[in-house]
Motif scaffolding. Structure first.
Motif, short mmCIF file in Angstrom:
data_model
loop_
_atom_site.label_atom_id
_atom_site.label_comp_id
_atom_site.label_asym_id
_atom_site.label_seq_id
_atom_site.Cartn_x
_atom_site.Cartn_y
_atom_site.Cartn_z
N GLU A 77 -29.93 13.79 16.64
CA GLU A 77 -31.36 13.48 16.69
C GLU A 77 -31.80 12.45 15.66
OE1 GLU A 77 -30.79 17.16 14.20
OE2 GLU A 77 -30.35 16.72 16.27
N ALA A 78 -30.96 12.13 14.70
CA ALA A 78 -31.33 11.16 13.67
C ALA A 78 -30.26 10.09 13.56
CB ALA A 78 -31.54 11.86 12.34
N ALA A 79 -30.03 9.35 14.63
CA ALA A 79 -28.97 8.35 14.62
C ALA A 79 -29.45 7.04 15.25
CB ALA A 79 -27.75 8.87 15.37
N ARG A 80 -28.82 5.96 14.84
CA ARG A 80 -29.04 4.65 15.44
C ARG A 80 -27.68 4.14 15.89
NH1 ARG A 80 -33.67 5.78 14.57
NH2 ARG A 80 -35.31 4.62 13.54
N GLU A 81 -27.64 3.55 17.06
CA GLU A 81 -26.41 2.95 17.55
C GLU A 81 -26.67 1.48 17.86
OE1 GLU A 81 -23.87 6.51 19.60
OE2 GLU A 81 -25.38 5.50 20.85
N TYR A 82 -25.78 0.63 17.37
CA TYR A 82 -25.88 -0.81 17.57
C TYR A 82 -24.66 -1.24 18.39
CZ TYR A 82 -29.14 -0.25 13.73
OH TYR A 82 -30.19 0.17 12.93
N PHE A 83 -24.90 -1.77 19.57
CA PHE A 83 -23.84 -2.20 20.46
C PHE A 83 -23.60 -3.69 20.25
CE2 PHE A 83 -25.81 1.53 22.18
CZ PHE A 83 -24.74 2.29 22.62
N VAL A 84 -22.37 -4.05 19.92
CA VAL A 84 -22.00 -5.42 19.55
C VAL A 84 -21.12 -6.01 20.65
CG1 VAL A 84 -20.88 -6.82 17.78
CG2 VAL A 84 -22.09 -4.73 17.13
N ASP A 85 -21.46 -7.24 21.08
CA ASP A 85 -20.66 -7.88 22.14
C ASP A 85 -19.39 -8.51 21.56
OD1 ASP A 85 -21.41 -10.28 20.96
OD2 ASP A 85 -22.66 -10.94 22.63
N ASP A 86 -18.63 -9.14 22.44
CA ASP A 86 -17.33 -9.71 22.05
C ASP A 86 -17.43 -10.84 21.03
OD1 ASP A 86 -15.95 -7.99 23.74
OD2 ASP A 86 -16.14 -9.35 25.45
N PHE A 87 -18.61 -11.42 20.87
CA PHE A 87 -18.80 -12.52 19.93
C PHE A 87 -19.46 -12.07 18.63
CE2 PHE A 87 -18.70 -14.41 24.16
CZ PHE A 87 -17.66 -15.29 23.98
N GLY A 88 -19.61 -10.76 18.43
CA GLY A 88 -20.18 -10.24 17.19
C GLY A 88 -21.69 -10.21 17.16
N ARG A 89 -22.34 -10.40 18.31
CA ARG A 89 -23.81 -10.39 18.37
C ARG A 89 -24.31 -9.03 18.81
NH1 ARG A 89 -23.69 -15.54 22.18
NH2 ARG A 89 -22.84 -13.86 23.42
N LEU A 90 -25.50 -8.69 18.34
CA LEU A 90 -26.13 -7.44 18.74
C LEU A 90 -26.55 -7.55 20.20
CD1 LEU A 90 -27.29 -4.65 17.98
CD2 LEU A 90 -29.39 -5.81 17.32
N ALA A 91 -26.01 -6.68 21.05
CA ALA A 91 -26.33 -6.71 22.48
C ALA A 91 -27.42 -5.70 22.82
CB ALA A 91 -25.07 -6.43 23.31
N HIS A 92 -27.40 -4.56 22.14
CA HIS A 92 -28.36 -3.49 22.45
C HIS A 92 -28.46 -2.57 21.25
CE1 HIS A 92 -30.57 -0.58 24.85
NE2 HIS A 92 -29.69 0.34 24.53
N ARG A 93 -29.62 -1.96 21.10
CA ARG A 93 -29.85 -1.02 20.01
C ARG A 93 -30.43 0.26 20.60
NH1 ARG A 93 -33.36 -2.94 14.96
NH2 ARG A 93 -32.46 -4.80 15.81
N ARG A 94 -29.88 1.41 20.22
CA ARG A 94 -30.40 2.69 20.69
C ARG A 94 -30.79 3.52 19.47
NH1 ARG A 94 -26.98 5.94 24.86
NH2 ARG A 94 -25.38 5.25 23.43
N ALA A 95 -32.01 3.98 19.47
CA ALA A 95 -32.54 4.77 18.34
C ALA A 95 -32.87 6.17 18.82
CB ALA A 95 -33.78 4.11 17.75
N LYS A 96 -32.43 7.15 18.07
CA LYS A 96 -32.75 8.54 18.37
C LYS A 96 -33.47 9.12 17.15
CE LYS A 96 -28.66 9.25 21.17
NZ LYS A 96 -27.39 9.98 21.29
N GLY A 97 -34.72 9.39 17.28
CA GLY A 97 -35.48 9.98 16.19
C GLY A 97 -35.76 9.00 15.06
N ALA A 98 -36.37 9.49 14.03
CA ALA A 98 -36.72 8.68 12.86
C ALA A 98 -35.53 8.62 11.91
CB ALA A 98 -37.92 9.27 12.15
N VAL A 99 -35.51 7.59 11.10
CA VAL A 99 -34.46 7.47 10.08
C VAL A 99 -34.71 8.56 9.06
CG1 VAL A 99 -33.52 6.01 8.27
CG2 VAL A 99 -34.21 5.00 10.44
N ALA A 100 -33.68 9.35 8.81
CA ALA A 100 -33.83 10.49 7.90
C ALA A 100 -32.71 10.43 6.86
CB ALA A 100 -33.74 11.80 8.66
N ALA A 101 -32.99 10.97 5.69
CA ALA A 101 -31.98 11.04 4.64
C ALA A 101 -30.94 12.10 5.02
CB ALA A 101 -32.63 11.40 3.31
N CYS A 102 -29.69 11.77 4.82
CA CYS A 102 -28.62 12.70 5.17
C CYS A 102 -28.28 13.62 4.01
CB CYS A 102 -27.38 11.92 5.60
SG CYS A 102 -27.65 10.93 7.07
#
Length: 102
Positions: A77-102
């Motif tokens: 519930e507190a994660a961010r995923e950054y999908f990177v294409d073959d050329f090192g560019r950000l293709a998509h970003r998925r955010a789940k919940g707010a950024v929280a301290a671990c």
């Protein structure tokens, strides 16, 4: 100018131009390394309020993607995923919940 110079001067110029063009295209197509990509995605996460040490990467399962950089706590519930294409560019970003301290 002799006959030999008239024949070889355009040939040498053509070879030099082809070499420079090949070098320029090669430099532009060089992809960044995994560490550089992970650091760039971690910097995005830091801008959102997280810590760079909370990020890890794994190979992507989709075609056209290279890495998935996951930042945040182990909880889903507190994660961010950054999908990177073959050329090192950000293709998509998925955010789940707010950024929280671990």
């Amino acid at each position: 100018m002799g006959l030999r110079a008239r024949i070889f001067a355009p040939l040498v110029a053509l070879i030099l131009c082809a070499g420079v063009l090949g070098w320029l295209l090669g430099v532009r197509s060089v992809t960044p390394g995994e560490t550089e990509v992970i650091n760039r995605m971690a910097a995005l996460y830091v801008e959102e309020g997280g810590r760079a040490t909370d990020c890890a990467a794994r190979p992507a399962a989709s075609d056209g993607l290279w890495l998935v950089v996951r930042c945040g706590c182990a909880e889903a519930e507190a994660a961010r995923e950054y999908f990177v294409d073959d050329f090192g560019r950000l293709a998509h970003r998925r955010a789940k919940g707010a950024v929280a301290a671990c």
